[in-house]
Design an enzyme around this catalytic site. Structure first.
Site, PDB file in Angstrom:
ATOM      1  CG  ASP A  74      -1.861  -1.153   1.297  1.00  0.00           C
ATOM      2  OD1 ASP A  74      -1.962  -1.843   0.270  1.00  0.00           O
ATOM      3  OD2 ASP A  74      -2.507  -1.318   2.361  1.00  0.00           O
ATOM      4  CD  GLU A 145       4.211  33.643 -11.795  1.00  0.00           C
ATOM      5  OE1 GLU A 145       3.015  33.347 -11.779  1.00  0.00           O
ATOM      6  OE2 GLU A 145       4.722  34.499 -11.014  1.00  0.00           O
ATOM      7  CG  ASP A 243      30.746  52.385 -34.508  1.00  0.00           C
ATOM      8  OD1 ASP A 243      31.438  52.265 -33.483  1.00  0.00           O
ATOM      9  OD2 ASP A 243      30.056  51.468 -34.987  1.00  0.00           O
ATOM     10  CG  HIS A 502     -36.654 157.818 -20.955  1.00  0.00           C
ATOM     11  ND1 HIS A 502     -35.613 158.285 -20.168  1.00  0.00           N
ATOM     12  CD2 HIS A 502     -36.648 158.579 -22.089  1.00  0.00           C
ATOM     13  CE1 HIS A 502     -35.012 159.276 -20.789  1.00  0.00           C
ATOM     14  NE2 HIS A 502     -35.627 159.481 -21.963  1.00  0.00           N
ATOM     15  CG  ASP A 557     -35.168 157.026 -17.028  1.00  0.00           C
ATOM     16  OD1 ASP A 557     -35.193 155.988 -17.736  1.00  0.00           O
ATOM     17  OD2 ASP A 557     -35.138 158.176 -17.478  1.00  0.00           O
ATOM     18  CB  SER A 654     -33.070 160.496 -23.526  1.00  0.00           C
ATOM     19  OG  SER A 654     -33.900 161.618 -23.391  1.00  0.00           O
TER      20      SER A 654
END
Length: 705
Positions: A74, A145, A243, A502, A557, A654
């Protein structure tokens, strides 16, 4: 908690296959019938699955299986990731078997297989044995991962991140190094530097992978954009390696630098470029490479500095820069003013103030103005006067001085008490560009008419009736009126006529307000007066005591005529003065009456005059009563002449005045107005007493001044 049983066939015959467990984060697995003895001749596989991104962790809590050498009879077999993690049987402490104890079993993926196998019996030395089986717990544990992808021995490994891997509970993600872009597969990276933007005030920029070799086929654009008003400085650091070719300048790879869209350099090779002051807040670095090469690239540090404007310089010696600073930078400003007496000029425009601001391109937002001396302009003309320069003739700029004066002897300058005419007339061009006098300010002086000073005073003693003609200038105040017939008057000031009420509203006529008012001045001959022209009347003012409907009452006058326009005084046109005391009415005082009235029953064409004494009022009153006349003779009248004399005023005279020369001031005063009498040359003549009406006259004249 999920309790998972391994189901057993009813006859406990050998069974095969697998039993999947629903996907969970945790659970338990037991042998069939646990904790009772498990059946014989049985085999099945339990599939434990947790969500993707997790691993399976399994631990046995109880374990009781038939022990055997090599666990042949087993056993429980555990496998994961296509690998066996072991075969187990027996119990803890048994001499045979291989119990798991508290060992933790861990998968790399999200699956684990648990196979349970039993043979046909459980006997030991002929005795049937009963074994409980097992109880195990599992749980989902985060799968790293990023750690597992570095182990590439698995047959089916996870796709690897090309550059950077980042783990999180239940999963991971990939990213790329600066200058690279994550591709659609979310794992691979490709160089991307076509639109790099830097907006900090300082920082570093380098080629990809620096100082390692940069990738091939690059088309990089690094843009630096900083705030307006800042200028960028570039400093390349060692090593610098692009370069190059010995004979051709930068044929393979090249670094181009642009400031404000203008190329300021193209670099390659191993020589570090010089430090660059771009004088710009916008710089672009373009880096191109071909498909080959093994150069390390470049690295630079950029810094910023606030842009500066040139030191402001004045255009003339009269311009002042307030609080001049040793240095001006972006957003600084300066204020320009002028010395006293000068004004700011920008182009042809006069400025009240000037401020220039330092712009983001290092220039001032407006050009320096200049200072021009203040110009007060042509001095205002003085009515009945003029001015002369006491400084340079015709120069009206700052500190220029003029002297106003009046045309003598016909006008005199109005002065304040205690001040001289010379002080009143001095005006200076001020720093404000305005002609000003210390006392009067901007207001120009006023030339007032000189009264009672004829240049050719009368010397003859002939009378109107029986006398001779007046000469030009004898009575320059004389006015000839033609309203309801001939009349006279006298000039007051330069725009008022004193006359009898006058002549405007005769006693024998009804009241009229629309009668033609013809007034002539400036000559002794009627024909010449007509040629000189009529003077329009602006306003008529009759004393309120005058009653036209009372034929025997000449109280009040007196009247004033305001001319529409002031007249210009001269030798033949001068005003007469008003009386200021009672001595002008002393008994026997000689006065002159002039006019264009009837002479020996003929109309006079020339001005004539008569010399008459002031008469005794009681004698005049007695004389009137002897004539059985009811005429009013009041305190506002006086009489002149004598019954024995054959001279008097007559019709047409006058409104004319009784003129007396003041021996103290040598000025002529209008003490009376020819008002009424009984016939011509037949006794006394009666006159309006002007002294009693001086307040009314001044009030009327002041209302219009």
């Amino acid at each position: 908690m999920w309790l998972l049983y391994l189901l057993v066939p009813a006859m406990f015959c050998r069974a095969g296959g697998s039993i999947p467990i629903p996907q969970k984060l945790f659970g338990e697995v037991t042998s069939p019938l646990f904790p009772k003895p498990y059946p014989n001749n049985f085999e099945t596989t339990t599939v434990i699955t947790v969500p993707t991104g997790y691993r399976v962790k399994l631990v046995f809590q109880q374990f009781d299986l038939e022990p055997s050498e090599g666990c042949f009879y087993d056993y429980v077999k555990i496998s994961a990731d296509k690998k066996s993690l072991g075969r187990f049987c027996g119990q803890l402490g048994s001499p045979l078997g291989n119990p798991p104890g508290k060992k933790e079993f861990m998968s790399q993926g999200n699956k684990m297989l648990l196979t349970f196998h039993t043979d046909f019996s459980n006997e030991e030395n002929g005795t049937i044995m009963f074994y409980k089986g097992f109880l195990a717990y599992y749980q989902a544990v985060d799968l790293d991962e990023c750690a597992s992808q570095s182990k590439s021995g698995e047959e089916d490994p996870q796709p690897q991140c090309q550059h950077l891997c980042h783990n999180y509970v239940g999963g991971y993600f990939c990213s790329c190094l600066p200058g690279y872009e994550l591709q659609k597969d979310r794992h691979s990276c490709q160089a991307e530097c076509s639109s790099e933007l830097y907006t900090e005030a300082s920082g570093y920029i380098s080629s990809l992978e620096y100082p390692r070799s940069y990738p091939p086929d690059l088309r990089c654009n690094y843009s630096i954009r900083v705030e307006r008003g800042l200028t960028l400085h570039l400093k390349f650091l060692e090593p610098f390696e692009i370069d190059d070719h010995q004979q051709v300048h930068c044929p393979y790879d090249q670094l181009q630098i642009y400031a404000n869209g203008k190329n300021i350099g193209e670099f390659c090779g191993k020589q570090r470029p010089p430090d660059l002051d771009t004088s710009s807040n916008a710089v672009d670095l373009l880096f191109f490479t071909d498909e080959s090469g093994d150069s390390r690239g470049w690295n630079l540090r950029y810094t910023t500095e606030i842009i500066k404007c040139p030191q402001p310089k004045t255009l003339d010696e009269f311009t002042i820069i307030q609080n001049l600073q040793p240095q001006y930078q972006f957003r600084d400003y300066f204020i320009a003013t002028c010395k006293q007496g000068y004004q700011l000029i920008e182009g042809n425009q006069v400025l009240h103030s000037f401020t220039a601001v330092c712009q983001d391109d290092g220039t001032w937002h407006r050009a320096m103005p200049r200072c021009k001396i203040k110009d007060c302009g042509q001095p205002r003309n003085l009515p009945n006067g003029a001015f002369r320069y006491t400084t340079t003739m015709g120069v009206n700029t700052y500190k220029a001085r003029i002297q106003y004066y009046c045309h003598k002897p016909y006008y005199k300058m109005q002065t304040r008490a205690g001040s001289r005419e010379s002080e009143q007339g001095v005006y200076t061009c001020t720093a404000q560009g305005i002609w000003k006098n210390e006392q009067k300010g901007e207001k120009i002086p006023r030339c007032l008419p000189v009264c009672g000073k004829p240049v050719n005073p009368v010397e003859q003693r002939q009378r109107i009736i029986g006398g001779q003609k007046a000469k030009m200038g004898n009575f320059p105040w004389q006015v000839f009126t033609n309203i309801h017939g001939r009349g006279g008057g006298a000039l007051l000031g330069d725009r008022w006529i004193l006359t009898a009420a006058h002549t405007l509203y005769p006693k024998e006529h009804e009241a009229q307000t629309n009668a033609s008012l013809d007034v002539f001045l400036g000559h002794t001959n009627v024909e010449e007066l007509m040629k000189l022209g009529n003077h329009p009347i602006r306003r008529v003012s009759v004393h309120p005591d005058y009653r036209q409907d009372e034929s025997h009452n000449f109280e009040g006058d007196i009247a004033l005529l305001e001319l529409e326009n002031s007249v210009t005084l001269g030798p033949n046109l001068l005003p007469i003065c008003l009386p200021d005391n009672e001595t002008f009415y002393d008994l026997g005082l000689m006065g002159y009456v002039s006019g264009f009235g009837v002479m020996e029953e003929k109309i006079a064409h020339d001005l004539r005059f008569v010399r008459l004494p002031v008469a005794n009022p009681q004698a005049c009153e007695t004389w009137l009563r002897g004539k059985n006349r009811m005429d009013v003779f009041s305190q506002n009248m006086f009489c002149a002449g004598h019954p024995s004399l054959k001279q008097d005023a007559c019709q047409g005279d006058s409104g004319g005045v009784f003129a007396v020369r003041d021996p103290n001031t040598d000025r002529w005063v209008a003490t009376g107005i020819v008002s009424w009498g009984i016939g011509c040359s037949r006794g006394y003549g009666f006159y309006t007493k002007v002294l009693n009406y001086v307040d009314w006259i001044k009030k009327e004249m002041e209302e219009e001044d």
